[in-house]
Design a protein around this motif. Structure first.
Motif, PDB file in Angstrom:
ATOM      1  N   TYR A 211       0.827  -1.205   0.000  1.00 24.66           N
ATOM      2  CA  TYR A 211       0.000   0.000   0.000  1.00 24.66           C
ATOM      3  C   TYR A 211       0.862   1.256   0.000  1.00 24.66           C
ATOM      4  O   TYR A 211       0.646   2.184  -0.795  1.00 24.66           O
ATOM      5  CB  TYR A 211      -0.880  -0.031   1.253  1.00 24.66           C
ATOM      6  N   ILE A 234      -4.891  -3.864  -3.104  1.00 32.56           N
ATOM      7  CA  ILE A 234      -4.002  -3.130  -2.200  1.00 32.56           C
ATOM      8  C   ILE A 234      -3.315  -2.006  -2.975  1.00 32.56           C
ATOM      9  O   ILE A 234      -3.296  -0.853  -2.536  1.00 32.56           O
ATOM     10  CB  ILE A 234      -2.969  -4.086  -1.565  1.00 32.56           C
ATOM     11  N   HIS A 237      -5.841   0.714  -3.749  1.00 30.27           N
ATOM     12  CA  HIS A 237      -6.144   1.616  -2.634  1.00 30.27           C
ATOM     13  C   HIS A 237      -4.983   2.543  -2.324  1.00 30.27           C
ATOM     14  O   HIS A 237      -5.189   3.693  -1.933  1.00 30.27           O
ATOM     15  CB  HIS A 237      -6.556   0.812  -1.397  1.00 30.27           C
ATOM     16  N   ASP A 241      -5.414   6.556  -2.497  1.00 34.43           N
ATOM     17  CA  ASP A 241      -5.004   7.448  -1.419  1.00 34.43           C
ATOM     18  C   ASP A 241      -4.049   8.515  -1.959  1.00 34.43           C
ATOM     19  O   ASP A 241      -4.201   9.713  -1.666  1.00 34.43           O
ATOM     20  CB  ASP A 241      -4.333   6.608  -0.314  1.00 34.43           C
ATOM     21  N   LEU A 263     -10.239  -8.116   0.095  1.00 32.52           N
ATOM     22  CA  LEU A 263     -10.047  -7.348   1.335  1.00 32.52           C
ATOM     23  C   LEU A 263     -11.135  -7.697   2.350  1.00 32.52           C
ATOM     24  O   LEU A 263     -12.280  -7.942   1.974  1.00 32.52           O
ATOM     25  CB  LEU A 263     -10.089  -5.838   1.044  1.00 32.52           C
ATOM     26  N   ILE A 265     -12.519  -5.748   4.478  1.00 31.11           N
ATOM     27  CA  ILE A 265     -13.440  -4.631   4.744  1.00 31.11           C
ATOM     28  C   ILE A 265     -13.817  -3.957   3.432  1.00 31.11           C
ATOM     29  O   ILE A 265     -13.121  -4.072   2.439  1.00 31.11           O
ATOM     30  CB  ILE A 265     -12.818  -3.567   5.686  1.00 31.11           C
ATOM     31  N   THR A 267     -14.454  -0.299   1.396  1.00 32.49           N
ATOM     32  CA  THR A 267     -13.807   1.009   1.485  1.00 32.49           C
ATOM     33  C   THR A 267     -14.682   2.020   0.769  1.00 32.49           C
ATOM     34  O   THR A 267     -15.624   1.656   0.069  1.00 32.49           O
ATOM     35  CB  THR A 267     -12.426   0.966   0.817  1.00 32.49           C
ATOM     36  N   HIS A 268     -14.357   3.294   0.946  1.00 36.51           N
ATOM     37  CA  HIS A 268     -15.180   4.359   0.368  1.00 36.51           C
ATOM     38  C   HIS A 268     -14.304   5.287  -0.425  1.00 36.51           C
ATOM     39  O   HIS A 268     -13.344   5.796   0.105  1.00 36.51           O
ATOM     40  CB  HIS A 268     -15.918   5.086   1.485  1.00 36.51           C
TER      41      HIS A 268
ATOM     42  N   HIS B 237     -14.532  -1.023  11.380  1.00 35.19           N
ATOM     43  CA  HIS B 237     -14.871  -0.478  10.063  1.00 35.19           C
ATOM     44  C   HIS B 237     -16.303  -0.796   9.672  1.00 35.19           C
ATOM     45  O   HIS B 237     -16.955   0.007   9.004  1.00 35.19           O
ATOM     46  CB  HIS B 237     -13.885  -0.983   9.003  1.00 35.19           C
ATOM     47  N   ILE B 265      -4.463  -2.214   4.227  1.00 36.80           N
ATOM     48  CA  ILE B 265      -4.624  -0.888   3.608  1.00 36.80           C
ATOM     49  C   ILE B 265      -5.004   0.128   4.682  1.00 36.80           C
ATOM     50  O   ILE B 265      -5.495  -0.220   5.749  1.00 36.80           O
ATOM     51  CB  ILE B 265      -5.717  -0.878   2.511  1.00 36.80           C
ATOM     52  N   GLU B 266      -4.775   1.412   4.372  1.00 37.28           N
ATOM     53  CA  GLU B 266      -5.286   2.474   5.232  1.00 37.28           C
ATOM     54  C   GLU B 266      -6.718   2.782   4.826  1.00 37.28           C
ATOM     55  O   GLU B 266      -7.144   2.465   3.726  1.00 37.28           O
ATOM     56  CB  GLU B 266      -4.445   3.748   5.058  1.00 37.28           C
ATOM     57  N   THR B 267      -7.441   3.426   5.732  1.00 32.65           N
ATOM     58  CA  THR B 267      -8.816   3.777   5.407  1.00 32.65           C
ATOM     59  C   THR B 267      -9.030   5.235   5.776  1.00 32.65           C
ATOM     60  O   THR B 267      -8.191   5.839   6.441  1.00 32.65           O
ATOM     61  CB  THR B 267      -9.794   2.908   6.208  1.00 32.65           C
ATOM     62  N   HIS B 268     -10.157   5.778   5.349  1.00 34.11           N
ATOM     63  CA  HIS B 268     -10.427   7.200   5.576  1.00 34.11           C
ATOM     64  C   HIS B 268     -11.775   7.362   6.232  1.00 34.11           C
ATOM     65  O   HIS B 268     -12.747   6.859   5.692  1.00 34.11           O
ATOM     66  CB  HIS B 268     -10.348   7.946   4.247  1.00 34.11           C
TER      67      HIS B 268
END
Lengths: 311, 311
Positions: A211, A234, A237, A241, A263, A265, A267-268, B237, B265-268
């Motif tokens: 990432y 990955i 994302h 970002d 993944l 989760i 993501t948005h 999450h 991964i990072e998330t926002h």
């Protein structure tokens, strides 16, 4: 044999209809089983147990256990092995060919068969291995060895066509580990679309697949780019970002397609991606491993396009 | 023995300073090694090799390989085992106690030792197992067995104190699998803070631990709630997504703290969480497994609070 003769198929097809049905078309399985039932035929369980009862283990070699693509593969390999009374030794190579060779050498005397996922060993070495121990490859395409390919090609082509239809002409492909078969397949598919649709495609790469590296590399994506295809989710994302932090809006200014759909989760915005059917592929790989008729077989499991919010 | 006598420590402490230094305080290791060097002492490698050269394998039992907490544990267990010439059989129980018992029974005759991570077996069964085969537990606290606990307690307490200092009085704790030691520890820490700070805490639970279930459960979080502590980052999450879809803003209206810090991964917004040092814990577990002096030892590896954007 009588069932085979009556249906005009090979005896191995009859055996497979009972032992490894995933390697046949469903209609064939149905037809063989129905005829066998009519004729009072019961399958010989010895073929199934061929591998069982010796060291009792197979070796599973993967590059990176923290990449969410691989845990479902490990899970399926374990369940399918267990069903046959076999344990699984899992080893991780870090995508390093020297380490892979060392680990394989250590595994060979301990196991009855090897499943090598995304192997980085040279073709010749893989053929040599397969001549000495039952070996099946996942996501590596070497003639002469049983292999299962979880392919992204058709879905990637469809995704690129849709982004092209939405007006995108300047693409960027952000690849992953250069020696992986998946990376080669995805790059080739992009090249084919580049020629066919007259796209302009820039090729970048994140050898590490992390990432953070993908995020860093996003600054190399020029302002002309209207669509990004990423090696996996990955990388996608990380790119998302990186782009967002520069004020580039996805999907308004740049469309983004990932790959793997593994993944844990959401993501948005929700990532458009390619779902690879790794469980199905791995189950077929285990079927091949225990099937004495498999020497050189190539099974392609096509992925499916999952369109969400980034395209 | 002379080194031990000179320093006034047990002989096993000297052995550990060379073989399993992670089980001692760094000062002790330093002191023993310096004294041994002075006295010309060379460590006996036999203790280290105790487990090696028999079946050549250990069994690693985990509940869920697709939970990103476990792959780093598997990786470390594999590397540490490999360093000692051992292979690792990884098996996954799905958090089901019946399946865990079946898998353990199958593993025992094949391996020289067991590492059970987040085991759901009853205490008595674990003690019985440990009496028959070298056994180390990770994230399960049963007296009489070597065990390593990657604890979130101190970091969770610190996180709750900070949210309280920021004005939050109404909390919700969204837990995970009820039978896991980690869930018990986190719930207990919340209860302790509830009493100490006079918080109002509502306890909810996502037994499956999945994102989708956590997302669904978020609708049960009432409008009075000002802070949510979640069992892990996946649950966090899911809750975040559920709250956001109802128009609740994080962190403006509700503060949110996760646990594990293991997502790829990072998330926002970037999730505030507790980093558990699972690699360090797993390495220590392998040390315990090969150390003949370990019978009943309890090592706690405290996590650290990672404050990001959701608190």
């Amino acid at each position: 044999m009588e069932v085979a003769r009556r249906l005009g198929v090979a005896p191995s097809t009859v055996s497979r209809a009972f032992n490894t049905p995933r390697l046949l078309r469903p209609e064939t399985v149905e037809r063989v089983r129905a005829t066998a039932a009519e004729m009072g035929y019961a399958p010989n369980q010895h073929a199934r147990a061929l591998i069982t009862g010796r060291s009792g283990a197979i070796g599973l070699v993967i590059p990176d256990i923290t990449n969410p693509f691989f845990p479902p593969l490990i899970r399926t390999a374990q369940r399918e092995a267990e069903r046959r009374g076999l344990g699984v030794f899992v080893v991780e190579t870090n995508g390093d060919v020297v380490r892979e060779e060392q680990l394989v050498q250590r595994l060979v005397p301990q196991v009855e068969g090897l499943v090598l996922a995304s192997s980085r060993l040279p073709d010749a070495r893989l053929r040599d291995l397969a001549a000495h121990i039952r070996t099946v490859l996942v996501n590596r395409d070497v003639a002469g060895i049983g292999r299962v390919l979880t392919s992204s090609r058709e879905a990637l082509v469809e995704g690129v066509r849709r982004m092209h239809a939405a007006g995108a002409r300047d693409f960027c492909y952000v690849g992953g580990p250069l020696l992986s078969w998946s990376e080669g397949e995805r790059r080739d598919a992009m090249r084919a679309m580049e020629r066919e649709l007259g796209l302009r495609v820039r090729y970048l790469g994140v050898e590490s697949g992390t990432y953070a590296d993908a995020r860093g590399l996003a600054s190399d994506i020029g302002p002309e780019t209207r669509a990004v295809v990423a090696f996996d989710d990955i990388v996608a994302h990380g790119v998302l970002d990186g782009l967002t932090s520069r004020g580039v809006r996805v999907p308004q200014e740049v469309l983004l397609l990932g790959c793997d759909d593994a993944l844990p989760i959401e993501t948005h915005p929700r990532l458009s991606t390619i779902r690879l059917h790794i469980e199905r592929g791995t189950a077929s790989a285990l079927d091949m491993l225990v099937d004495p008729d498999v020497r050189d077989e190539r099974l392609v499991v096509e992925g499916t396009l999952e369109l969400r919010e980034t395209t």
